[in-house]
Design an enzyme around this catalytic site. Structure first.
Site, short mmCIF file in Angstrom:
data_model
loop_
_atom_site.label_atom_id
_atom_site.label_comp_id
_atom_site.label_asym_id
_atom_site.label_seq_id
_atom_site.Cartn_x
_atom_site.Cartn_y
_atom_site.Cartn_z
N TYR A 153 0.91 -1.04 -0.10
CA TYR A 153 0.17 0.05 -0.13
C TYR A 153 0.89 1.27 -0.11
CZ TYR A 153 -3.32 3.46 1.67
OH TYR A 153 -4.23 4.49 1.75
N ASP B 146 -2.29 -1.40 -4.28
CA ASP B 146 -2.64 0.19 -4.65
C ASP B 146 -1.46 1.06 -4.46
OD1 ASP B 146 -3.39 2.79 -4.43
OD2 ASP B 146 -4.40 2.56 -2.68
#
Length: 366
Positions: A188, A228
């Protein structure tokens, strides 16, 4: 991606599912005990081929509000590995005490209830067939999880871009699984932010430098990097390039023109991302297959359906794979569509999937 809104819940599985559905028994299931051990043993000799990455934007909220729909989606795709970002569950440890980022907090009545609720969801079908690893922040912020089918056993699990380190990455941003013939990295990536501050531009530059060092130093084994990644590499990866290039917060413009624009679409971020590609000899699995812009299903993050971000979308969730693996890519798909967040399962990100063909080694063991 930094939130701009409260997403609209949309029920029902995505219409676009490219990975074929199969069935798999958990390794400790009664079916396995009744005579399927030989098949299980055969499976353990192979490696994962089907993967999902998803920024859940609070896994607890998704289990409370969107779990039946997401469960159907997972059953249909039957992935071997599920990488999750923005878990947003705090790490174990009482106030003012050292935290354990690999365990869920349960030292208060509310944290115990939340942990029990989450673990119940993860023990329900089909998730009971997976082993779960956590890397968590001290608070309900960031965090990652990795679910791997129990018939696939990673050789090693670590939680930092520094492979020699035993500690977790700050905010639980990394889980790295090493298999026999490849490494699988779930990250992330920190949002770039809008200003020249330690928690914005400076933090992201440091991360990108460390990421470049990691992919270069890890070239001894093919890498699959997903998550992400908080960047749209090219103009084709955003719905409205001019809008995102001109975006600013409260009228502020950074002094350096390359730092201006929507976080995730500044020239400086995109150029550093390109350098990581080149340094790690990686390719973008989705763009390798899908050469053209897809205004319906070609983005993984969507802005607020109400307001100036309506219809504004970005592709910031990826599978980046070593060039050595490119001939094994079968499919890479976005599983959300449209500006009403169909197939996002309550998040502002939709799941992304990757499927590879078996390696020659796996085929020889079949």
């Amino acid at each position: 991606m930094k939130r701009f809104f409260q997403p609209i819940d949309k029920n029902g599985p995505s219409k676009k599912q490219a990975i074929s559905a199969t069935t798999d028994q958990p390794p400790n299931s009664s079916a396995a005990a009744e005579g399927e051990e030989s098949e299980e043993t055969k499976q353990k000799k192979k490696e994962p081929l089907k993967f999902i990455t998803w920024n859940a934007n609070s896994l607890l909220l998704r289990t409370k509000n969107n779990w039946p729909e997401f469960s159907k989606f997972v059953i249909a795709l039957d992935p071997d590995v599920i990488a999750i970002q923005e878990v947003r569950m705090p790490a174990a440890g009482s106030k003012d005490a050292p935290k354990n980022p690999g365990e869920l907090k349960d030292d208060t009545s509310s944290s115990r209830a939340e942990k029990q609720s989450l673990l119940r969801a993860l023990s329900s079908p089909p998730f009971g067939a997976y082993q779960v690893w956590w890397s968590l922040s001290d608070s309900k912020y960031a965090g990652t999880a990795l679910l791997v089918k129990k018939c696939y056993r990673p050789k090693k699990i670590s939680f930092s871009l520094d492979q020699a380190a035993k500690k977790h990455e700050p905010d639980g941003r990394v889980i790295l699984a090493e298999f026999e013939s490849f490494r699988f990295l779930n990250t992330y990536v920190p949002n770039n932010g809008w200003k020249e501050e330690e928690t914005s531009f400076v933090r992201r530059r440091k991360w990108d430098k460390r990421m470049l060092d990691f992919v270069v130093q890890s070239s001894d084994k093919p890498l699959i990097w997903c998550g992400d990644l908080n960047v749209s590499h090219e103009e084709i990866d955003v719905s409205h390039p001019d809008f995102f290039s001109a975006a600013k917060l409260n009228g502020y413009l950074p002094p350096n023109k390359e730092d201006r624009g929507q976080p995730g679409f500044t020239l400086s971020e995109r150029r550093r991302f390109g350098a990581i590609f080149k340094g790690g000899k990686l390719l973008d699995a989705y763009r390798y297959i899908h050469k053209q812009k897809d205004m319906d299903c070609g983005f993984s993050w969507s802005g607020n359906p109400v307001g100036k971000y309506r219809g504004k979308r970005m592709r910031i969730d990826y599978f980046l794979v070593a060039e050595k693996l490119k001939d094994r890519i079968i499919s890479c798909q976005m599983h959300g569509r449209g500006i009403e967040l169909e197939g996002f399962y309550g998040s502002d990100h939709c799941p992304v999937s990757l499927e590879l063909s078996p390696s020659e080694t796996d085929l020889s063991k079949s």
